[in-house]
Design an enzyme around this catalytic site. Structure first.
Site, PDB file in Angstrom:
ATOM      1  N   CYS A  36      23.989  66.793 -58.539  1.00  0.00           N
ATOM      2  CA  CYS A  36      24.140  68.255 -58.451  1.00  0.00           C
ATOM      3  C   CYS A  36      23.868  68.969 -59.770  1.00  0.00           C
ATOM      4  O   CYS A  36      23.800  70.198 -59.796  1.00  0.00           O
ATOM      5  CB  CYS A  36      25.548  68.610 -57.984  1.00  0.00           C
ATOM      6  N   ASP A  38      25.891  69.205 -62.297  1.00  0.00           N
ATOM      7  CA  ASP A  38      27.112  69.678 -62.963  1.00  0.00           C
ATOM      8  C   ASP A  38      27.502  68.732 -64.105  1.00  0.00           C
ATOM      9  O   ASP A  38      27.046  67.588 -64.155  1.00  0.00           O
ATOM     10  CB  ASP A  38      28.264  69.786 -61.952  1.00  0.00           C
ATOM     11  N   CYS A  63      32.531  71.386 -59.569  1.00  0.00           N
ATOM     12  CA  CYS A  63      33.168  72.031 -58.413  1.00  0.00           C
ATOM     13  C   CYS A  63      34.654  71.670 -58.320  1.00  0.00           C
ATOM     14  O   CYS A  63      35.184  70.921 -59.143  1.00  0.00           O
ATOM     15  CB  CYS A  63      32.456  71.555 -57.155  1.00  0.00           C
ATOM     16  N   CYS A 107      31.107  63.778 -56.947  1.00  0.00           N
ATOM     17  CA  CYS A 107      31.908  64.534 -57.914  1.00  0.00           C
ATOM     18  C   CYS A 107      32.953  63.612 -58.562  1.00  0.00           C
ATOM     19  O   CYS A 107      33.281  63.770 -59.744  1.00  0.00           O
ATOM     20  CB  CYS A 107      32.588  65.719 -57.238  1.00  0.00           C
TER      21      CYS A 107
HETATM   22 FE1  FES Z   1      28.698  69.064 -58.693  1.00  0.00          FE
HETATM   23 FE2  FES Z   1      30.912  68.553 -57.378  1.00  0.00          FE
HETATM   24  S1  FES Z   1      29.096  69.499 -56.608  1.00  0.00           S
HETATM   25  S2  FES Z   1      30.467  68.092 -59.407  1.00  0.00           S
END
Ligand code: FES
Length: 214
Positions: A36, A38, A63, A107
């Site tokens: 993702c 992140d 998230c 995640c």
């Molecule tokens: Fe990216 Fe959860 S969607 S860390």
């Protein structure tokens, strides 16, 4: 449609434990999720004698599931030895939260990756890491989370490593950025932080070889 989060996920998301950064940390790691994009930053303070994690903090740029997993993970490993913490899996962290929706498992993986990366760094600094020789691939792995703050993207992913090599304990890196790039010294510092402590590396030479119009 809202995802089916457990009560524990919601509770840790709303009241995350151990958020922040340890000023005099013994190891810090920033990891990014390939799924993702992140990021999660984690810092550790470890007792030299007992190898126990005496403090751990995180900052999540991810998230709710990532925040909840990082939060529960810090509680699970605080007080454990580095060796015990190294054995904790993303599945155990997700189970501790009474599960995560399947699409959110990555995640939890991101939280564990950051923990393992910080543990590896601590072990490397203390001569406890397996003595795997530093290869160009290992250099790429180590640098994949060094970001150009101007774009927020990894210097590896953006192919800014125009040339690099490892020879006789010396890493040479040619970066496709100009020497007067706004964040040149920041990027240089980050690279040194990732590579200088490796057991078989004597020197890291970084050159900024980009031209003003590149
Ligand atoms: Fe990216 Fe959860 S969607 S860390």
């Amino acid at each position: 449609m809202a995802l089916p989060y457990s009560k524990k996920v919601i509770e840790h998301f709303k009241n995350p434990r151990n958020v922040g950064e340890i000023d005099d940390a013994d190891a810090t790691a920033m990891e990014g999720s390939p799924a993702c994009g992140d990021m999660l930053k984690l810092s550790l303070k470890v007792d030299e004698k007992t190898h126990k994690i005496v403090d751990i903090k995180f900052e999540s740029f991810g998230c709710a599931s990532n925040i909840a997993t990082a939060s529960v993970l810090t509680e699970m490993v605080k007080g454990k030895t580095i060796e015990q913490a190294d054995k904790v899996t993303w599945k155990q962290a997700a189970d501790e939260l009474d599960g995560l929706p399947p699409v959110k498992m990555h995640c939890a993986v991101l939280a564990i990756d950051a923990l393992k990366s910080a543990i590896d760094q601590w072990k490397e600094k203390h001569g406890l890491a397996e003595k795997e020789p530093t290869t160009p691939n290992k250099v790429l792995r180590k640098l994949r989370n060094v970001l150009n703050p101007l774009t927020g993207a990894s210097i590896v992913r953006m192919q800014l490593l125009q040339d690099f090599d490892v020879r006789d304990g010396v890493v040479t890196i040619d970066l496709d950025l100009t020497p007067d790039h706004k964040f040149a010294s920041h990027i240089e510092e980050e690279i040194h932080e990732k590579l200088d402590h490796l057991w078989d590396i004597k020197e890291v030479k970084i050159s900024f070889v980009g031209s003003p119009d590149s």
